[in-house]
Scaffold this motif. Structure first.
Motif, PDB file in Angstrom:
ATOM      1  N   ASN A  29      76.133  76.358 -17.138  1.00 42.52           N
ATOM      2  CA  ASN A  29      77.317  76.057 -17.936  1.00 42.52           C
ATOM      3  C   ASN A  29      77.056  75.086 -19.082  1.00 42.52           C
ATOM      4  O   ASN A  29      77.983  74.737 -19.818  1.00 42.52           O
ATOM      5  CB  ASN A  29      78.401  75.476 -17.027  1.00 42.52           C
ATOM      6  CG  ASN A  29      78.887  76.475 -15.996  1.00 42.52           C
ATOM      7  OD1 ASN A  29      79.294  77.572 -16.336  1.00 42.52           O
ATOM      8  ND2 ASN A  29      78.836  76.102 -14.730  1.00 42.52           N
ATOM      9  N   ALA A  30      75.818  74.647 -19.248  1.00 46.09           N
ATOM     10  CA  ALA A  30      75.541  73.561 -20.182  1.00 46.09           C
ATOM     11  C   ALA A  30      75.829  73.910 -21.638  1.00 46.09           C
ATOM     12  O   ALA A  30      76.157  73.021 -22.424  1.00 46.09           O
ATOM     13  CB  ALA A  30      74.075  73.122 -20.036  1.00 46.09           C
ATOM     14  N   TRP A  31      75.737  75.171 -22.004  1.00 49.44           N
ATOM     15  CA  TRP A  31      75.845  75.536 -23.419  1.00 49.44           C
ATOM     16  C   TRP A  31      77.185  76.190 -23.755  1.00 49.44           C
ATOM     17  O   TRP A  31      77.320  76.807 -24.826  1.00 49.44           O
ATOM     18  CB  TRP A  31      74.702  76.461 -23.806  1.00 49.44           C
ATOM     19  CG  TRP A  31      73.375  75.767 -23.752  1.00 49.44           C
ATOM     20  CD1 TRP A  31      72.486  75.764 -22.720  1.00 49.44           C
ATOM     21  CD2 TRP A  31      72.805  74.938 -24.761  1.00 49.44           C
ATOM     22  NE1 TRP A  31      71.391  74.995 -23.023  1.00 49.44           N
ATOM     23  CE2 TRP A  31      71.554  74.472 -24.274  1.00 49.44           C
ATOM     24  CE3 TRP A  31      73.212  74.540 -26.039  1.00 49.44           C
ATOM     25  CZ2 TRP A  31      70.731  73.631 -25.022  1.00 49.44           C
ATOM     26  CZ3 TRP A  31      72.383  73.708 -26.771  1.00 49.44           C
ATOM     27  CH2 TRP A  31      71.163  73.266 -26.264  1.00 49.44           C
ATOM     28  N   ARG A  32      78.162  76.063 -22.877  1.00 51.80           N
ATOM     29  CA  ARG A  32      79.469  76.652 -23.157  1.00 51.80           C
ATOM     30  C   ARG A  32      80.562  75.726 -22.624  1.00 51.80           C
ATOM     31  O   ARG A  32      80.326  74.949 -21.696  1.00 51.80           O
ATOM     32  CB  ARG A  32      79.588  78.027 -22.499  1.00 51.80           C
ATOM     33  CG  ARG A  32      79.547  77.979 -20.982  1.00 51.80           C
ATOM     34  CD  ARG A  32      79.438  79.366 -20.380  1.00 51.80           C
ATOM     35  NE  ARG A  32      79.437  79.321 -18.915  1.00 51.80           N
ATOM     36  CZ  ARG A  32      79.029  80.312 -18.142  1.00 51.80           C
ATOM     37  NH1 ARG A  32      78.589  81.440 -18.705  1.00 51.80           N
ATOM     38  NH2 ARG A  32      79.051  80.231 -16.823  1.00 51.80           N
ATOM     39  N   PRO A  33      81.769  75.792 -23.180  1.00 48.94           N
ATOM     40  CA  PRO A  33      82.844  74.925 -22.696  1.00 48.94           C
ATOM     41  C   PRO A  33      83.379  75.321 -21.332  1.00 48.94           C
ATOM     42  O   PRO A  33      83.879  74.483 -20.580  1.00 48.94           O
ATOM     43  CB  PRO A  33      83.920  75.043 -23.781  1.00 48.94           C
ATOM     44  CG  PRO A  33      83.637  76.335 -24.467  1.00 48.94           C
ATOM     45  CD  PRO A  33      82.150  76.530 -24.400  1.00 48.94           C
ATOM     46  N   GLU A  34      83.273  76.610 -20.971  1.00 51.62           N
ATOM     47  CA  GLU A  34      83.774  77.047 -19.664  1.00 51.62           C
ATOM     48  C   GLU A  34      82.809  76.625 -18.556  1.00 51.62           C
ATOM     49  O   GLU A  34      81.595  76.651 -18.744  1.00 51.62           O
ATOM     50  CB  GLU A  34      83.951  78.571 -19.624  1.00 51.62           C
ATOM     51  CG  GLU A  34      84.923  79.110 -20.649  1.00 51.62           C
ATOM     52  CD  GLU A  34      84.265  79.337 -22.007  1.00 51.62           C
ATOM     53  OE1 GLU A  34      84.997  79.639 -22.968  1.00 51.62           O
ATOM     54  OE2 GLU A  34      83.028  79.218 -22.097  1.00 51.62           O
ATOM     55  N   GLN A  35      83.362  76.268 -17.404  1.00 49.87           N
ATOM     56  CA  GLN A  35      82.545  75.865 -16.257  1.00 49.87           C
ATOM     57  C   GLN A  35      82.835  76.810 -15.098  1.00 49.87           C
ATOM     58  O   GLN A  35      83.823  76.667 -14.386  1.00 49.87           O
ATOM     59  CB  GLN A  35      82.852  74.423 -15.863  1.00 49.87           C
ATOM     60  CG  GLN A  35      82.385  73.407 -16.902  1.00 49.87           C
ATOM     61  CD  GLN A  35      82.952  72.033 -16.660  1.00 49.87           C
ATOM     62  OE1 GLN A  35      84.157  71.836 -16.685  1.00 49.87           O
ATOM     63  NE2 GLN A  35      82.083  71.060 -16.422  1.00 49.87           N
ATOM     64  N   SER A  36      81.971  77.784 -14.918  1.00 49.48           N
ATOM     65  CA  SER A  36      82.150  78.774 -13.856  1.00 49.48           C
ATOM     66  C   SER A  36      81.041  78.629 -12.822  1.00 49.48           C
ATOM     67  O   SER A  36      79.862  78.509 -13.163  1.00 49.48           O
ATOM     68  CB  SER A  36      82.130  80.192 -14.441  1.00 49.48           C
ATOM     69  OG  SER A  36      82.137  81.152 -13.398  1.00 49.48           O
ATOM     70  N   THR A  37      81.424  78.660 -11.559  1.00 50.36           N
ATOM     71  CA  THR A  37      80.452  78.663 -10.471  1.00 50.36           C
ATOM     72  C   THR A  37      80.441  79.997  -9.741  1.00 50.36           C
ATOM     73  O   THR A  37      79.567  80.237  -8.903  1.00 50.36           O
ATOM     74  CB  THR A  37      80.774  77.545  -9.465  1.00 50.36           C
ATOM     75  OG1 THR A  37      82.123  77.702  -9.014  1.00 50.36           O
ATOM     76  CG2 THR A  37      80.623  76.175 -10.106  1.00 50.36           C
ATOM     77  N   THR A  38      81.397  80.870 -10.061  1.00 51.46           N
ATOM     78  CA  THR A  38      81.493  82.165  -9.403  1.00 51.46           C
ATOM     79  C   THR A  38      80.809  83.266 -10.203  1.00 51.46           C
ATOM     80  O   THR A  38      80.610  84.370  -9.687  1.00 51.46           O
ATOM     81  CB  THR A  38      82.966  82.556  -9.206  1.00 51.46           C
ATOM     82  OG1 THR A  38      83.580  82.677 -10.504  1.00 51.46           O
ATOM     83  CG2 THR A  38      83.710  81.516  -8.380  1.00 51.46           C
TER      84      THR A  38
END
Length: 292
Positions: free
Chosen positions: A207-216
């Motif tokens: 997720n480091a290079w995008r504003p969204e934080q997805s773990t799924t």
């Protein structure tokens, strides 16, 4: 408090906007730093170390900033309105075509670059650092095992173990491991300790290079997390109800750290269910604006 990937992304955006440029305006509004004018200094680079940011200048000084719970850096084109009240501004770094504005930066310091370790020297390996590799991962595993009586959730949040994990990734790592956040580190297998470190690095890097934080792996609204901020809703795997409880991370404010967990998918010690009508932990949103 923001996750390490939020700070990493903010740092990279600040670096792209300011590095190699001379400041036409360098205003610090922190009470201890108001006498410093940074105009005329050139920015060499902006780097993140865990949840800390360092803006390094050509005169051998660095501006240190830390977001804490509500701080942020915004980037604007000159003349554009700022998305925040003027009284919350703590720093303004301007070059001819960009303006970086730091809001609510409670931790702000101007220090010699060679003394940055006074802020970060005690921290564990940076999960998003350039030096991450097998040696750094092994060191994090060693630090995790150093206190076998500690609860895993609390250990994951300890920046002296590794830099970057916040409450979001703590919850998701424990779910992906299939263990309760209250499991003692000493009760984990070597494989589980290894996997905890692997997941910590993998999720932040993803997720480091995008504003969204997805773990799924799903970026859809409401589908980005396994258990985080899903208290009272069905578990994605077994449909049991995701629960929440305060977890002491070693700090003074127990309820600042809400643990999200599925009691079926995450066996191990759990707090007793809250009694009907009893006081429930106050949930805090981990969702943050990732300007920068």
């Amino acid at each position: 408090m923001p996750e390490g990937d939020t700070v990493f992304l903010a740092g990279r955006r600040l670096h792209d906007a300011l590095a190699g440029r001379e400041l036409t305006r360098g205003e610090l509004r922190h009470p201890r730093l108001v006498q410093h004018d940074l105009a005329g200094r050139s920015v060499l680079e902006v780097v993140s170390v865990g949840k800390h940011l360092f803006t390094r200048f050509d005169d051998g000084t660095s501006l240190h900033s830390h977001f804490r719970m509500d701080g942020s850096w915004h980037l604007y084109r000159p003349g554009r309105p700022w998305r925040g009240p003027d009284h919350q501004v703590r720093a303004i770094l301007e070059v001819p075509d960009r303006v970086a504005v730091g809001f609510r930066l409670h931790d702000l310091d101007l220090l010699p670059t060679e003394r940055e370790d006074t802020w970060v020297g005690h921290l564990g390996p940076d999960l998003l650092g350039d030096g991450w590799g097998s040696a750094a991962a092994a060191e994090v595993e060693r630090r995790l095992r150093a206190d076998p009586e500690r609860e895993l959730g609390a250990a994951l949040l300890d920046q002296r173990v590794a830099c970057g994990v916040g409450n979001l990734y703590k919850a998701e790592i424990c779910f992906l491991l299939g263990v309760s956040p209250w499991t003692r580190v000493g009760d984990l297998t070597d494989r589980q300790v290894h996997d905890a470190v692997t997941w910590a690095h993998k999720l932040l890097a993803r997720n480091a290079w995008r504003p969204e934080q997805s773990t799924t792996g799903d970026l859809g609204e409401g589908a980005q997390h396994w258990v985080f901020e899903r208290g009272g809703r069905g578990c994605r795997r077994c449909r049991d109800v995701v629960r929440t409880a305060g977890q002491d991370d070693g700090g003074a404010d127990r309820e600042d750290r809400i643990a999200y967990f599925c009691p079926t998918c995450q066996p191990g010690p759990h707090p007793p269910p809250a009694r009907r009508g009893g006081r429930r932990p106050q949930q805090q949103s981990g969702r943050r604006s990732r300007y920068g």
